[in-house]
Design a protein around this motif. Structure first.
Motif, PDB file in Angstrom:
ATOM      1  N   TYR A 138      -9.646  12.380  -2.740  1.00 55.72           N
ATOM      2  CA  TYR A 138      -8.877  11.132  -2.655  1.00 55.72           C
ATOM      3  C   TYR A 138      -8.073  10.909  -3.930  1.00 55.72           C
ATOM      4  O   TYR A 138      -6.869  10.608  -3.880  1.00 55.72           O
ATOM      5  N   ILE A 139      -8.722  11.056  -5.068  1.00 56.62           N
ATOM      6  CA  ILE A 139      -8.059  10.812  -6.355  1.00 56.62           C
ATOM      7  C   ILE A 139      -6.888  11.774  -6.560  1.00 56.62           C
ATOM      8  O   ILE A 139      -5.842  11.415  -7.098  1.00 56.62           O
ATOM      9  N   LYS A 140      -7.051  13.002  -6.107  1.00 56.26           N
ATOM     10  CA  LYS A 140      -6.002  14.006  -6.302  1.00 56.26           C
ATOM     11  C   LYS A 140      -4.856  13.855  -5.311  1.00 56.26           C
ATOM     12  O   LYS A 140      -3.688  14.076  -5.658  1.00 56.26           O
ATOM     13  N   GLN A 141      -5.159  13.474  -4.064  1.00 56.01           N
ATOM     14  CA  GLN A 141      -4.156  13.555  -3.009  1.00 56.01           C
ATOM     15  C   GLN A 141      -3.604  12.212  -2.537  1.00 56.01           C
ATOM     16  O   GLN A 141      -2.447  12.145  -2.098  1.00 56.01           O
ATOM     17  N   HIS A 142      -4.396  11.164  -2.605  1.00 55.86           N
ATOM     18  CA  HIS A 142      -3.944   9.894  -2.030  1.00 55.86           C
ATOM     19  C   HIS A 142      -2.819   9.279  -2.849  1.00 55.86           C
ATOM     20  O   HIS A 142      -2.876   9.236  -4.080  1.00 55.86           O
ATOM     21  N   LYS A 143      -1.806   8.785  -2.156  1.00 51.18           N
ATOM     22  CA  LYS A 143      -0.691   8.088  -2.785  1.00 51.18           C
ATOM     23  C   LYS A 143      -0.670   6.654  -2.273  1.00 51.18           C
ATOM     24  O   LYS A 143      -0.393   6.398  -1.102  1.00 51.18           O
ATOM     25  N   ALA A 144      -0.970   5.723  -3.160  1.00 52.58           N
ATOM     26  CA  ALA A 144      -0.995   4.317  -2.767  1.00 52.58           C
ATOM     27  C   ALA A 144       0.408   3.833  -2.401  1.00 52.58           C
ATOM     28  O   ALA A 144       1.406   4.281  -2.966  1.00 52.58           O
ATOM     29  N   MET A 145       0.486   2.895  -1.460  1.00 54.51           N
ATOM     30  CA  MET A 145       1.780   2.379  -1.013  1.00 54.51           C
ATOM     31  C   MET A 145       2.403   1.438  -2.037  1.00 54.51           C
ATOM     32  O   MET A 145       3.616   1.228  -2.028  1.00 54.51           O
ATOM     33  N   PHE A 146       1.559   0.857  -2.913  1.00 55.18           N
ATOM     34  CA  PHE A 146       2.049  -0.054  -3.939  1.00 55.18           C
ATOM     35  C   PHE A 146       1.537   0.407  -5.300  1.00 55.18           C
ATOM     36  O   PHE A 146       0.375   0.798  -5.427  1.00 55.18           O
ATOM     37  N   PRO A 147       2.364   0.378  -6.338  1.00 53.40           N
ATOM     38  CA  PRO A 147       1.980   0.921  -7.653  1.00 53.40           C
ATOM     39  C   PRO A 147       0.841   0.169  -8.329  1.00 53.40           C
ATOM     40  O   PRO A 147       0.180   0.714  -9.206  1.00 53.40           O
ATOM     41  N   SER A 148       0.629  -1.097  -7.937  1.00 50.34           N
ATOM     42  CA  SER A 148      -0.399  -1.897  -8.594  1.00 50.34           C
ATOM     43  C   SER A 148      -0.810  -3.042  -7.678  1.00 50.34           C
ATOM     44  O   SER A 148      -0.141  -3.346  -6.679  1.00 50.34           O
ATOM     45  N   PHE A 149      -1.910  -3.704  -8.049  1.00 51.31           N
ATOM     46  CA  PHE A 149      -2.380  -4.857  -7.283  1.00 51.31           C
ATOM     47  C   PHE A 149      -1.366  -5.996  -7.332  1.00 51.31           C
ATOM     48  O   PHE A 149      -1.091  -6.650  -6.314  1.00 51.31           O
ATOM     49  N   ASP A 150      -0.775  -6.233  -8.502  1.00 46.46           N
ATOM     50  CA  ASP A 150       0.212  -7.301  -8.632  1.00 46.46           C
ATOM     51  C   ASP A 150       1.428  -7.053  -7.742  1.00 46.46           C
ATOM     52  O   ASP A 150       1.969  -7.987  -7.127  1.00 46.46           O
ATOM     53  N   GLU A 151       1.857  -5.802  -7.654  1.00 49.92           N
ATOM     54  CA  GLU A 151       3.013  -5.497  -6.810  1.00 49.92           C
ATOM     55  C   GLU A 151       2.648  -5.608  -5.325  1.00 49.92           C
ATOM     56  O   GLU A 151       3.502  -5.950  -4.491  1.00 49.92           O
ATOM     57  N   PHE A 152       1.406  -5.308  -5.005  1.00 51.09           N
ATOM     58  CA  PHE A 152       0.942  -5.527  -3.633  1.00 51.09           C
ATOM     59  C   PHE A 152       1.024  -7.009  -3.276  1.00 51.09           C
ATOM     60  O   PHE A 152       1.531  -7.385  -2.210  1.00 51.09           O
ATOM     61  N   LEU A 153       0.532  -7.873  -4.183  1.00 52.63           N
ATOM     62  CA  LEU A 153       0.586  -9.308  -3.920  1.00 52.63           C
ATOM     63  C   LEU A 153       2.021  -9.809  -3.833  1.00 52.63           C
ATOM     64  O   LEU A 153       2.356 -10.650  -2.987  1.00 52.63           O
ATOM     65  N   ALA A 154       2.888  -9.288  -4.687  1.00 50.75           N
ATOM     66  CA  ALA A 154       4.297  -9.691  -4.644  1.00 50.75           C
ATOM     67  C   ALA A 154       4.929  -9.317  -3.307  1.00 50.75           C
ATOM     68  O   ALA A 154       5.686 -10.105  -2.726  1.00 50.75           O
ATOM     69  N   ALA A 155       4.600  -8.124  -2.818  1.00 55.45           N
ATOM     70  CA  ALA A 155       5.140  -7.687  -1.526  1.00 55.45           C
ATOM     71  C   ALA A 155       4.613  -8.552  -0.387  1.00 55.45           C
ATOM     72  O   ALA A 155       5.285  -8.735   0.635  1.00 55.45           O
TER      73      ALA A 155
END
Length: 236
Positions: free
Chosen positions: A215-232
Protein backbone atom coordinates in the motif's frame (compact mmCIF):
# COMPACT_ATOMS: atom_id res chain seq x y z
CA UNK A 1 -28.82 -36.08 27.71
CA UNK A 2 -25.87 -35.24 29.94
CA UNK A 3 -23.57 -35.16 26.90
CA UNK A 4 -25.83 -32.59 25.21
CA UNK A 5 -25.92 -30.43 28.33
CA UNK A 6 -22.13 -30.57 28.65
CA UNK A 7 -21.73 -29.76 24.95
CA UNK A 8 -24.02 -26.74 25.25
CA UNK A 9 -22.14 -25.42 28.28
CA UNK A 10 -18.75 -26.03 26.63
CA UNK A 11 -19.79 -24.20 23.47
CA UNK A 12 -20.91 -21.18 25.49
CA UNK A 13 -17.58 -21.23 27.29
CA UNK A 14 -15.47 -21.21 24.12
CA UNK A 15 -17.63 -18.41 22.71
CA UNK A 16 -17.03 -16.42 25.88
CA UNK A 17 -13.28 -17.05 25.69
CA UNK A 18 -13.06 -15.58 22.17
CA UNK A 19 -12.36 -16.32 18.53
CA UNK A 20 -9.13 -18.29 19.03
CA UNK A 21 -10.84 -20.79 21.33
CA UNK A 22 -13.92 -20.97 19.11
CA UNK A 23 -11.85 -21.78 16.01
CA UNK A 24 -9.98 -24.49 17.90
CA UNK A 25 -13.33 -25.89 19.03
CA UNK A 26 -14.55 -26.07 15.42
CA UNK A 27 -11.34 -27.76 14.33
CA UNK A 28 -11.55 -30.34 17.12
CA UNK A 29 -15.07 -31.11 15.96
CA UNK A 30 -13.78 -31.76 12.44
CA UNK A 31 -14.49 -28.51 10.60
CA UNK A 32 -11.65 -27.33 8.35
CA UNK A 33 -11.01 -23.68 9.23
CA UNK A 34 -8.23 -21.70 7.54
CA UNK A 35 -6.11 -18.90 8.94
CA UNK A 36 -7.46 -15.53 10.09
CA UNK A 37 -11.09 -16.51 10.59
CA UNK A 38 -12.99 -13.55 12.07
CA UNK A 39 -16.51 -13.33 13.50
CA UNK A 40 -18.02 -10.03 14.65
CA UNK A 41 -20.42 -11.63 17.14
CA UNK A 42 -19.74 -15.22 18.20
CA UNK A 43 -22.93 -15.37 20.28
CA UNK A 44 -25.07 -15.20 17.13
CA UNK A 45 -23.16 -17.66 14.94
CA UNK A 46 -24.90 -20.95 14.14
CA UNK A 47 -22.65 -23.50 12.44
CA UNK A 48 -24.28 -26.92 12.01
CA UNK A 49 -21.91 -29.35 13.74
CA UNK A 50 -24.03 -32.45 13.22
CA UNK A 51 -21.81 -33.22 10.18
CA UNK A 52 -18.61 -31.21 10.71
CA UNK A 53 -16.68 -33.15 8.05
CA UNK A 54 -18.89 -31.49 5.42
CA UNK A 55 -17.75 -27.94 6.26
CA UNK A 56 -14.64 -26.25 4.87
CA UNK A 57 -13.79 -22.61 5.56
CA UNK A 58 -10.82 -21.02 3.78
CA UNK A 59 -8.29 -18.38 4.81
CA UNK A 60 -9.20 -14.78 5.64
CA UNK A 61 -12.91 -15.38 6.05
CA UNK A 62 -14.88 -12.82 8.05
CA UNK A 63 -18.53 -13.33 9.01
CA UNK A 64 -20.99 -10.93 10.57
CA UNK A 65 -23.82 -11.14 13.09
CA UNK A 66 -26.37 -13.98 12.66
CA UNK A 67 -24.24 -16.07 10.30
CA UNK A 68 -25.54 -19.63 9.74
CA UNK A 69 -24.23 -22.74 7.99
CA UNK A 70 -26.57 -25.72 7.50
CA UNK A 71 -25.37 -29.10 6.24
CA UNK A 72 -28.77 -30.84 6.30
CA UNK A 73 -32.52 -30.19 6.34
CA UNK A 74 -35.60 -31.78 7.92
CA UNK A 75 -37.76 -32.54 4.89
CA UNK A 76 -37.60 -36.22 5.88
CA UNK A 77 -40.05 -35.40 8.65
CA UNK A 78 -42.64 -34.69 5.93
CA UNK A 79 -41.74 -37.83 3.99
CA UNK A 80 -42.23 -40.04 7.04
CA UNK A 81 -45.85 -39.00 7.41
CA UNK A 82 -46.63 -38.94 3.69
CA UNK A 83 -44.69 -42.00 2.45
CA UNK A 84 -43.62 -43.88 5.61
CA UNK A 85 -40.06 -43.48 4.37
CA UNK A 86 -36.90 -41.72 5.49
CA UNK A 87 -34.71 -39.95 2.91
CA UNK A 88 -31.59 -38.27 4.31
CA UNK A 89 -30.67 -34.84 2.98
CA UNK A 90 -27.14 -33.56 3.50
CA UNK A 91 -24.50 -31.62 1.60
CA UNK A 92 -21.08 -30.00 1.85
CA UNK A 93 -20.62 -26.31 2.48
CA UNK A 94 -17.35 -24.84 1.22
CA UNK A 95 -16.22 -21.25 1.68
CA UNK A 96 -13.18 -20.07 -0.29
CA UNK A 97 -10.44 -17.63 0.64
CA UNK A 98 -10.96 -13.92 1.28
CA UNK A 99 -14.72 -14.08 1.80
CA UNK A 100 -16.80 -11.66 3.87
CA UNK A 101 -20.47 -11.52 4.74
CA UNK A 102 -22.92 -8.88 5.83
CA UNK A 103 -25.37 -9.47 8.68
CA UNK A 104 -28.01 -12.24 8.67
CA UNK A 105 -26.46 -14.52 6.03
CA UNK A 106 -27.41 -18.21 5.79
CA UNK A 107 -25.63 -20.87 3.70
CA UNK A 108 -27.72 -23.93 2.90
CA UNK A 109 -26.36 -27.43 2.33
CA UNK A 110 -24.55 -28.20 -0.89
CA UNK A 111 -23.21 -24.74 -1.70
CA UNK A 112 -19.72 -23.55 -2.53
CA UNK A 113 -18.59 -19.92 -2.33
CA UNK A 114 -15.50 -19.09 -4.36
CA UNK A 115 -12.55 -16.85 -3.48
CA UNK A 116 -12.71 -13.06 -3.13
CA UNK A 117 -16.45 -12.82 -2.56
CA UNK A 118 -18.66 -10.51 -0.52
CA UNK A 119 -22.12 -11.80 0.43
CA UNK A 120 -24.55 -8.97 1.19
CA UNK A 121 -26.74 -8.66 4.28
CA UNK A 122 -29.90 -10.80 4.62
CA UNK A 123 -28.79 -13.24 1.92
CA UNK A 124 -29.90 -16.86 1.65
CA UNK A 125 -27.29 -18.81 -0.31
CA UNK A 126 -28.98 -21.75 -2.04
CA UNK A 127 -26.61 -22.24 -4.99
CA UNK A 128 -22.88 -21.93 -5.69
CA UNK A 129 -21.39 -18.44 -5.88
CA UNK A 130 -18.35 -18.06 -8.18
CA UNK A 131 -15.09 -16.34 -7.28
CA UNK A 132 -14.42 -12.61 -7.63
CA UNK A 133 -17.87 -11.13 -7.22
CA UNK A 134 -20.35 -9.29 -5.02
CA UNK A 135 -23.46 -11.39 -4.37
CA UNK A 136 -26.66 -10.97 -2.40
CA UNK A 137 -30.38 -11.55 -2.16
CA UNK A 138 -32.88 -14.29 -1.33
CA UNK A 139 -31.99 -16.46 -3.11
CA UNK A 140 -28.43 -15.14 -3.31
CA UNK A 141 -27.04 -14.44 -6.78
CA UNK A 142 -24.17 -12.55 -8.37
CA UNK A 143 -24.80 -8.80 -8.50
CA UNK A 144 -21.56 -7.47 -10.00
CA UNK A 145 -17.99 -8.60 -10.60
CA UNK A 146 -15.38 -7.68 -8.03
CA UNK A 147 -13.37 -5.69 -10.60
CA UNK A 148 -16.40 -3.65 -11.68
CA UNK A 149 -17.45 -3.00 -8.09
CA UNK A 150 -13.93 -1.91 -7.18
CA UNK A 151 -13.97 0.70 -9.95
CA UNK A 152 -17.47 1.80 -8.97
CA UNK A 153 -16.42 2.25 -5.34
CA UNK A 154 -13.32 4.25 -6.31
CA UNK A 155 -15.67 6.92 -7.67
CA UNK A 156 -18.53 6.66 -5.17
CA UNK A 157 -16.36 6.75 -2.04
CA UNK A 158 -15.25 10.33 -2.77
CA UNK A 159 -18.78 11.76 -2.71
CA UNK A 160 -19.62 9.65 0.35
CA UNK A 161 -16.58 11.00 2.21
CA UNK A 162 -17.55 14.57 1.26
CA UNK A 163 -21.09 13.98 2.50
CA UNK A 164 -19.74 12.55 5.75
CA UNK A 165 -17.50 15.58 6.30
CA UNK A 166 -20.39 17.95 5.69
CA UNK A 167 -22.66 16.00 8.04
CA UNK A 168 -20.15 16.41 10.88
CA UNK A 169 -20.02 20.16 10.37
CA UNK A 170 -23.80 20.49 10.08
CA UNK A 171 -24.77 18.12 12.89
CA UNK A 172 -22.11 18.96 15.48
CA UNK A 173 -21.29 22.55 14.42
CA UNK A 174 -17.58 21.92 14.28
CA UNK A 175 -14.86 21.41 11.72
CA UNK A 176 -14.18 17.71 11.05
CA UNK A 177 -10.96 16.38 12.56
CA UNK A 178 -8.54 13.79 11.26
CA UNK A 179 -9.67 10.92 13.47
CA UNK A 180 -13.25 11.24 12.25
CA UNK A 181 -12.04 9.57 9.05
CA UNK A 182 -10.72 6.18 10.14
CA UNK A 183 -12.17 4.49 7.05
CA UNK A 184 -11.49 7.32 4.59
CA UNK A 185 -7.76 7.76 5.17
CA UNK A 186 -6.96 6.22 1.79
CA UNK A 187 -8.24 9.41 0.17
CA UNK A 188 -5.44 11.53 1.62
CA UNK A 189 -2.68 9.23 2.95
CA UNK A 190 -0.17 7.35 0.81
CA UNK A 191 3.54 6.65 0.88
CA UNK A 192 4.44 10.27 0.13
CA UNK A 193 2.87 11.67 3.28
CA UNK A 194 2.34 8.67 5.57
CA UNK A 195 4.69 9.94 8.28
CA UNK A 196 2.74 13.20 8.57
CA UNK A 197 -0.11 11.25 10.16
CA UNK A 198 1.23 9.28 13.16
CA UNK A 199 -2.33 9.05 14.52
CA UNK A 200 -3.12 6.51 11.82
CA UNK A 201 0.05 4.42 11.83
CA UNK A 202 -1.02 1.61 14.15
CA UNK A 203 -4.53 1.48 12.73
CA UNK A 204 -3.31 1.28 9.14
CA UNK A 205 -0.75 -1.41 9.93
CA UNK A 206 -3.39 -3.43 11.75
CA UNK A 207 -5.98 -3.08 8.99
CA UNK A 208 -3.65 -3.63 6.03
CA UNK A 209 -1.58 -6.40 7.65
CA UNK A 210 0.82 -8.03 5.21
CA UNK A 211 -0.39 -5.61 2.50
CA UNK A 212 0.87 -2.53 4.35
CA UNK A 213 4.22 -2.27 2.52
CA UNK A 214 2.54 -2.68 -0.87
CA UNK A 215 0.00 0.00 0.00
CA UNK A 216 2.71 2.47 1.00
CA UNK A 217 4.65 1.83 -2.20
CA UNK A 218 1.79 1.72 -4.70
CA UNK A 219 -1.24 3.61 -3.42
CA UNK A 220 -1.75 7.14 -4.72
CA UNK A 221 -4.10 9.22 -2.61
CA UNK A 222 -6.66 11.34 -4.47
CA UNK A 223 -5.87 14.37 -2.29
CA UNK A 224 -2.35 15.49 -1.25
CA UNK A 225 -3.36 16.12 2.36
CA UNK A 226 -6.23 16.03 4.85
CA UNK A 227 -6.67 19.81 4.61
CA UNK A 228 -6.98 19.64 0.83
CA UNK A 229 -9.50 16.83 1.18
CA UNK A 230 -11.61 19.03 3.46
CA UNK A 231 -11.27 21.98 1.08
CA UNK A 232 -12.47 19.82 -1.81
CA UNK A 233 -15.45 18.81 0.35
CA UNK A 234 -16.32 22.49 0.78
CA UNK A 235 -15.26 22.64 4.44
CA UNK A 236 -13.70 25.98 5.39
Amino acid sequence: MLIRIFESIYRRLVVYLGIHHYVNYLRRKGVVVGDNFCAFNLNTINIDLSRPSLITIGDNVSVNRNFTILTHDFVSGIFIRCYSDVLPSTGCVRIGNNVRTGQNVTLLKGVTIGDNVFIGANSLVTKDIPSNCIAGGNPCKVIISLDDYYEKRRVACIKEAFDFAKSIQERFHRRPVLLDFREEYTLFIDGTNFYQYPEFHNFMKSQLGVHFDTYIKQHKAMFPSFDEFLAAAGIQ
